[in-house]
Design an enzyme around this catalytic site. Sequence first.
Site, PDB file in Angstrom:
ATOM      1  N   HIS A  35      -0.130  30.391  23.244  1.00  0.00           N
ATOM      2  CA  HIS A  35      -0.834  31.530  23.854  1.00  0.00           C
ATOM      3  C   HIS A  35       0.089  32.164  24.898  1.00  0.00           C
ATOM      4  O   HIS A  35       0.381  31.561  25.927  1.00  0.00           O
ATOM      5  CB  HIS A  35      -2.148  31.023  24.498  1.00  0.00           C
ATOM      6  CG  HIS A  35      -3.147  32.119  24.769  1.00  0.00           C
ATOM      7  ND1 HIS A  35      -4.501  31.946  24.561  1.00  0.00           N
ATOM      8  CD2 HIS A  35      -2.996  33.381  25.223  1.00  0.00           C
ATOM      9  CE1 HIS A  35      -5.136  33.081  24.892  1.00  0.00           C
ATOM     10  NE2 HIS A  35      -4.235  33.958  25.307  1.00  0.00           N
ATOM     11  N   LEU A  36       0.530  33.381  24.567  1.00  0.00           N
ATOM     12  CA  LEU A  36       1.452  34.134  25.451  1.00  0.00           C
ATOM     13  C   LEU A  36       0.979  34.148  26.896  1.00  0.00           C
ATOM     14  O   LEU A  36      -0.218  34.276  27.146  1.00  0.00           O
ATOM     15  CB  LEU A  36       1.438  35.599  25.029  1.00  0.00           C
ATOM     16  CG  LEU A  36       2.372  36.157  23.995  1.00  0.00           C
ATOM     17  CD1 LEU A  36       2.122  37.653  23.892  1.00  0.00           C
ATOM     18  CD2 LEU A  36       3.811  35.901  24.383  1.00  0.00           C
ATOM     19  N   HIS A  37       1.884  34.061  27.827  1.00  0.00           N
ATOM     20  CA  HIS A  37       1.527  34.301  29.230  1.00  0.00           C
ATOM     21  C   HIS A  37       2.758  34.752  29.994  1.00  0.00           C
ATOM     22  O   HIS A  37       3.826  34.171  29.860  1.00  0.00           O
ATOM     23  CB  HIS A  37       0.879  33.061  29.866  1.00  0.00           C
ATOM     24  CG  HIS A  37       1.607  31.770  29.621  1.00  0.00           C
ATOM     25  ND1 HIS A  37       1.614  31.134  28.395  1.00  0.00           N
ATOM     26  CD2 HIS A  37       2.359  31.002  30.434  1.00  0.00           C
ATOM     27  CE1 HIS A  37       2.336  30.029  28.484  1.00  0.00           C
ATOM     28  NE2 HIS A  37       2.812  29.921  29.719  1.00  0.00           N
ATOM     29  N   VAL A  38       2.592  35.803  30.757  1.00  0.00           N
ATOM     30  CA  VAL A  38       3.694  36.353  31.548  1.00  0.00           C
ATOM     31  C   VAL A  38       3.573  35.790  32.967  1.00  0.00           C
ATOM     32  O   VAL A  38       2.536  35.933  33.605  1.00  0.00           O
ATOM     33  CB  VAL A  38       3.614  37.897  31.613  1.00  0.00           C
ATOM     34  CG1 VAL A  38       4.769  38.467  32.427  1.00  0.00           C
ATOM     35  CG2 VAL A  38       3.620  38.485  30.208  1.00  0.00           C
TER      36      VAL A  38
END
Lengths: 186, 164
Positions: A142-145
Amino acid sequence: MKLKIAFYSFFILLHCTANLIEKDVQILRTPARANYDKQKGQYTSCPFCQEINDDNDGQHYIIHRAQSFIIMLNLYPYAPGHMLIIPLRHIGNLYDLTDNELHELAELMALVSKACTQALCADACNIGLNLGKDAGASIPEHLHVHVVPRKHGDTGFISVIGNAQVVDPNLKMMYSVLKKYIEGAI
Amino acid sequence: MKILYVPWRKKYAQDVNIKNECAEKKNCPFCTAFADNNDAKNYIIKRYNHNVLILNLYPYNAGHMMVIPYTHTSNIHELSPEARAEMVEIMSQASQVAQEKLGAHGVNIGMNLGKEAGAGIPSHIHLHVLPRWKGDTNFMPLLANTKTISFDLNEIYADLKKYF
């Protein structure tokens, strides 16, 4: 026990050697992340999806819900006020984001970097994404910046030599300051 | 801590002139490269409306690219919304090329905004796209003081140009 000692000595040796080789590396100490490192990889389901789907934003330190993303505090911060921008959709690749989502992300990155300097009085900030396990992501699905506020001297002698980091551990305070700023800015 | 050992950056690190004098646009290495019309010499992969995709001359790893806006500014929020949107679109495309064409196992993307965050050229923002491979911080760089890097800047430039 012996095995444990051998393991730790090896690790320390590795660490010292690494420091000798590259003296320029600055170390941002994050002792508060020890708990996180222990439970790493033990998730049965995606922690981000759980937090997004739950309706208790205060408890999960979700600062803001945008159309396709949330902004939340990292519960295991590298530095005080460490925020994450996370898409609502459970995707692992940047290129799975639609153009509309990418454009919203651009605006949120600008907003959050501004919040670092204006709401938290940071001198600078790091924005970063680790895509994939081999790039260091611990939740690659799950992408996270990451957005990490930085202050002058946060890798100074106290943290490097004194084995300590000056941190205000008050997540609640960070949460309310950032929430107020971001809600005011939108 | 994993250490990605990059001895060839020494030249860059020693070049204090680059780092100290770039506050002004006329001394900015990025602005200078963009104003020059020799894209191959400057390793400019592609020019977009508001941004440029360029190879890092002092790479941390093979195929280290940077997305840099034409606007000489130190803040993302000072860019126009169009320039920002384009920057993030190129970042997404570059991460895909790194994974699918260069065969990277992972990608690090990052911006160091400000000197305190580690930016070498803080006066002109630049977004790093860094392909990563399994073991690129293994025992060789850590213990043997040697980083194996299997690429040539010119070859990878020619290669990347095809994909954008």
